[in-house]
Enzyme design. Structure first.
Site, short mmCIF file in Angstrom:
data_model
loop_
_atom_site.label_atom_id
_atom_site.label_comp_id
_atom_site.label_asym_id
_atom_site.label_seq_id
_atom_site.Cartn_x
_atom_site.Cartn_y
_atom_site.Cartn_z
N HIS A 151 -8.40 -0.38 5.93
CA HIS A 151 -7.03 -0.24 6.44
C HIS A 151 -7.08 0.45 7.81
CE1 HIS A 151 -2.97 1.39 6.95
NE2 HIS A 151 -2.59 0.31 6.30
N SER A 168 4.84 -3.43 9.85
CA SER A 168 6.30 -3.42 10.06
C SER A 168 7.00 -4.66 9.53
CB SER A 168 6.63 -3.21 11.54
OG SER A 168 6.27 -1.90 11.95
N GLU A 198 -3.51 -6.96 10.19
CA GLU A 198 -2.54 -5.90 10.45
C GLU A 198 -2.83 -5.31 11.83
OE1 GLU A 198 -0.82 -3.98 6.73
OE2 GLU A 198 -2.84 -3.20 6.86
N LYS A 214 0.13 4.22 0.35
CA LYS A 214 -0.43 5.28 1.20
C LYS A 214 -0.44 6.61 0.44
CE LYS A 214 0.80 2.67 5.26
NZ LYS A 214 1.12 2.59 6.66
N GLU A 254 -5.55 2.83 9.03
CA GLU A 254 -5.60 4.30 9.01
C GLU A 254 -7.00 4.80 8.65
OE1 GLU A 254 -2.16 4.76 6.49
OE2 GLU A 254 -0.96 3.94 8.13
N GLY A 258 3.38 1.15 10.82
CA GLY A 258 3.99 2.46 10.66
C GLY A 258 5.25 2.68 11.49
N ASN A 299 0.89 -1.16 0.00
CA ASN A 299 0.00 0.00 0.00
C ASN A 299 0.93 1.22 0.00
OD1 ASN A 299 -1.68 2.11 0.87
ND2 ASN A 299 -1.85 1.31 2.97
#
Ligand code: PGA
Length: 257
Positions: A95, A213, A167, A11, A97, A173, A9
């Site tokens: 996701h 990560s 995830e 982002k 986020e 991140g 991804n």
């Protein structure tokens, strides 16, 4: 032999030009990987989707988000029909986020999943518990809730269009800590069990990828786990050379029986 999935991804990092050169480089570097059972996918920004689609043939290009409505008074949203118009065949939903920065609830992820499937696109539903939920020992309950609501009303015939990424929020991140492979394997086992309850035997078609990560140090151990079908990589994938070597090493270590 099981199929392996490797994806990233992008982002909100790469503009059109960066996306195209990254994709061309990825395609060039990975072109000799000899396995029909590898699926490589990249999710660029909306603005780069068309150029991304036009620039490569062997990498599946997907979208990072979608609206659940086909059209209407939804300023700033992108309809699934608009993605179809670009020839997009894969959409990520939920996701971390989107859930935690933009406050999307499970019920909205369910509407988005349904919208993608209605229009014949594959959907990658991301799920994961927060650090707090892990602390309280309710990780599996959280994942089950996200899956049960996320796939509410979706029939077993749709299973072949569904991918899931585990995830954990605490792993994603720059401030994230990667999940220990054994912990990830336990969660993947629970996810597969829950998918079995939702979709029955059709759930065997649903790949479950790990993300959060992932890097060159932990990728091999993660992909070696029996219930991990692929790696969904952020930062460690945004340099084509590094992602290519991560993929090549991971293939050697994968549990593909
Ligand atoms: P990361 O991102 O690999 O940079 O932690 C993963 C993700 O957000 O999917």
């Amino acid at each position: 032999m099981k199929k392996l999935y490797f994806g990233s991804n992008l982002k909100m990092y790469k503009n059109i030009q960066d996306t195209v050169s990254y994709l061309k480089e990825m395609e060039r570097l990975t072109s000799d990987i000899e396995s029909p059972d590898i699926e490589l996918f990249i999710l660029p920004s909306f603005t780069a989707l068309k150029s991304a689609k036009d620039s490569v043939r062997n990498i599946l290009i997907g979208a990072q988000n979608v609206s659940w409505e086909d059209w209407g008074q939804f300023t700033g949203e992108i309809s699934p029909l608009m993605l179809k118009e670009l020839g997009i065949d894969l959409v990520m939903v939920g996701h971390s986020e989107r859930r935690h920065v933009f406050g999307e609830p499970d019920i909205q992820e369910n509407q988005k999943v349904a919208a993608c499937l209605k229009h014949g696109m594959k959907v990658l539903l991301c799920i994961g518990e927060t650090a707090e939920e892990k602390e309280y020992g309710i990780s599996v309950e959280t994942l089950r809730k996200q899956l049960i609501i996320g796939f509410h009303g979706i029939s077993a015939e749709m299973a072949k269009k569904i991918w899931v990424a585990y995830e954990p929020v605490w792993s994603i991140g720059v401030h994230g800590t990667p999940a220990a492979p054994a912990y990830a394997e336990t969660m993947h086992g629970a996810i597969k069990q829950c998918l079995g309850k939702i979709f029955g035997s059709a759930s065997a078609d649903i790949p479950v990828l790990y993300g959060g990560s992932v890097n060159a140090e932990n990728a091999n151990q993660l992909i070696a786990q029996k219930s991990i079908d692929g790696l969904f990589v952020g930062r460690a994938a945004w340099d084509a050379e590094k992602f290519n070597s991560l993929i090549r090493e991971a293939i050697k270590h994968a549990n593909i029986k």
